[in-house]
Design a protein around this motif. Structure first.
Motif, PDB file in Angstrom:
ATOM      1  N   GLY A  34      57.060  32.470 -27.570  1.00 12.06           N
ATOM      2  CA  GLY A  34      57.107  31.022 -27.674  1.00 12.06           C
ATOM      3  C   GLY A  34      56.009  30.380 -26.864  1.00 12.06           C
ATOM      4  N   ILE A  35      55.970  29.066 -26.972  1.00  6.77           N
ATOM      5  CA  ILE A  35      55.008  28.283 -26.198  1.00  6.77           C
ATOM      6  C   ILE A  35      55.705  26.970 -25.829  1.00  6.77           C
ATOM      7  N   VAL A  36      55.479  26.515 -24.621  1.00  6.60           N
ATOM      8  CA  VAL A  36      56.082  25.271 -24.152  1.00  6.60           C
ATOM      9  C   VAL A  36      54.959  24.325 -23.766  1.00  6.60           C
ATOM     10  N   MET A  85      61.582  25.950 -25.890  1.00  2.61           N
ATOM     11  CA  MET A  85      60.242  26.380 -26.304  1.00  2.61           C
ATOM     12  C   MET A  85      60.076  26.287 -27.820  1.00  2.61           C
ATOM     13  N   SER A  86      58.843  26.138 -28.226  1.00  2.75           N
ATOM     14  CA  SER A  86      58.512  26.197 -29.646  1.00  2.75           C
ATOM     15  C   SER A  86      58.423  27.669 -30.012  1.00  2.75           C
ATOM     16  N   ASP A 142      57.326  19.277 -25.453  1.00  2.00           N
ATOM     17  CA  ASP A 142      58.628  19.955 -25.370  1.00  2.00           C
ATOM     18  C   ASP A 142      59.367  19.536 -24.101  1.00  2.00           C
ATOM     19  N   LEU A 143      58.620  19.461 -22.997  1.00  2.63           N
ATOM     20  CA  LEU A 143      59.230  19.062 -21.724  1.00  2.63           C
ATOM     21  C   LEU A 143      59.683  17.606 -21.752  1.00  2.63           C
ATOM     22  N   LEU A 144      58.893  16.761 -22.366  1.00  2.00           N
ATOM     23  CA  LEU A 144      59.257  15.350 -22.470  1.00  2.00           C
ATOM     24  C   LEU A 144      60.528  15.176 -23.297  1.00  2.00           C
ATOM     25  N   LYS A 145      60.618  15.890 -24.406  1.00  2.00           N
ATOM     26  CA  LYS A 145      61.823  15.821 -25.246  1.00  2.00           C
ATOM     27  C   LYS A 145      63.053  16.277 -24.459  1.00  2.00           C
ATOM     28  N   ALA A 146      62.899  17.352 -23.684  1.00  2.00           N
ATOM     29  CA  ALA A 146      64.010  17.861 -22.884  1.00  2.00           C
ATOM     30  C   ALA A 146      64.433  16.840 -21.828  1.00  2.00           C
ATOM     31  N   TYR A 147      63.461  16.212 -21.196  1.00  2.00           N
ATOM     32  CA  TYR A 147      63.748  15.207 -20.173  1.00  2.00           C
ATOM     33  C   TYR A 147      64.511  14.024 -20.770  1.00  2.00           C
ATOM     34  N   VAL A 148      64.017  13.521 -21.895  1.00  2.00           N
ATOM     35  CA  VAL A 148      64.654  12.373 -22.545  1.00  2.00           C
ATOM     36  C   VAL A 148      66.073  12.720 -23.000  1.00  2.00           C
ATOM     37  N   ALA A 149      66.271  13.971 -23.426  1.00  2.00           N
ATOM     38  CA  ALA A 149      67.590  14.407 -23.882  1.00  2.00           C
ATOM     39  C   ALA A 149      68.529  14.727 -22.717  1.00  2.00           C
ATOM     40  N   GLY A 150      68.024  14.665 -21.493  1.00  2.00           N
ATOM     41  CA  GLY A 150      68.862  14.923 -20.329  1.00  2.00           C
ATOM     42  C   GLY A 150      69.146  16.394 -20.076  1.00  2.00           C
TER      43      GLY A 150
END
Length: 133
Positions: A47-49, A72-73, A53-61
């Motif tokens: 995978g690759i991050v 990861m993608s 990807d990190l921003l989406k995770a942050y926004v999703a809590g």
């Protein structure tokens, strides 16, 4: 121009179990756009991050201790280091990705980002520099 001419070869990797908080710190500390995820075998990334990807995770809590494998993608598009840069751009367009994992002789060689390509074409670099001010 070959992909090897624009690929970043100082690739940062992590294990699938690495907490996403650590990956975010790596990206910030190294001033890079992505980390390749591998299961202790750099020639076979899983995978690759990237920053998105990190921003989406942050926004999703998502909890920062969550393993990176969860965000990861998993779609890894590869291109050979000796391929023409036009081929890389076409792969990015077709797969709707901004980064390609670059291989040489079957081994991880680097990462080529759309930004690397644009900034290494002289005229586009001049324009990009001008408009980014």
């Amino acid at each position: 121009m070959k992909v090897a001419a624009v690929a970043g070869t100082n690739v940062v990797t992590c294990l699938p179990t690495t907490p996403i908080g650590e990956v975010a710190e790596l990206i910030l500390a190294r001033n890079i756009g992505s980390v390749v995820v591998d299961p202790a075998n750099p020639s076979k990334p899983v995978g690759i991050v990237g920053e998105r990807d990190l921003l989406k995770a942050y926004v999703a809590g998502v909890d920062p201790s969550t393993p990176v494998r969860e965000i990861m993608s998993k779609l890894i598009i590869t291109v050979g280091a000796d391929a023409h840069i036009g081929e890389a751009l076409l792969l990015m367009k077709e797969a709707n990705v901004r980064r390609l994992v670059v291989t040489k002789s079957g081994e991880l060689y680097g990462v080529a980002a759309l930004r690397d390509v644009v900034y290494n074409i002289p005229l586009l670099k001049i324009l990009a520099d001008h408009f980014s001010k």
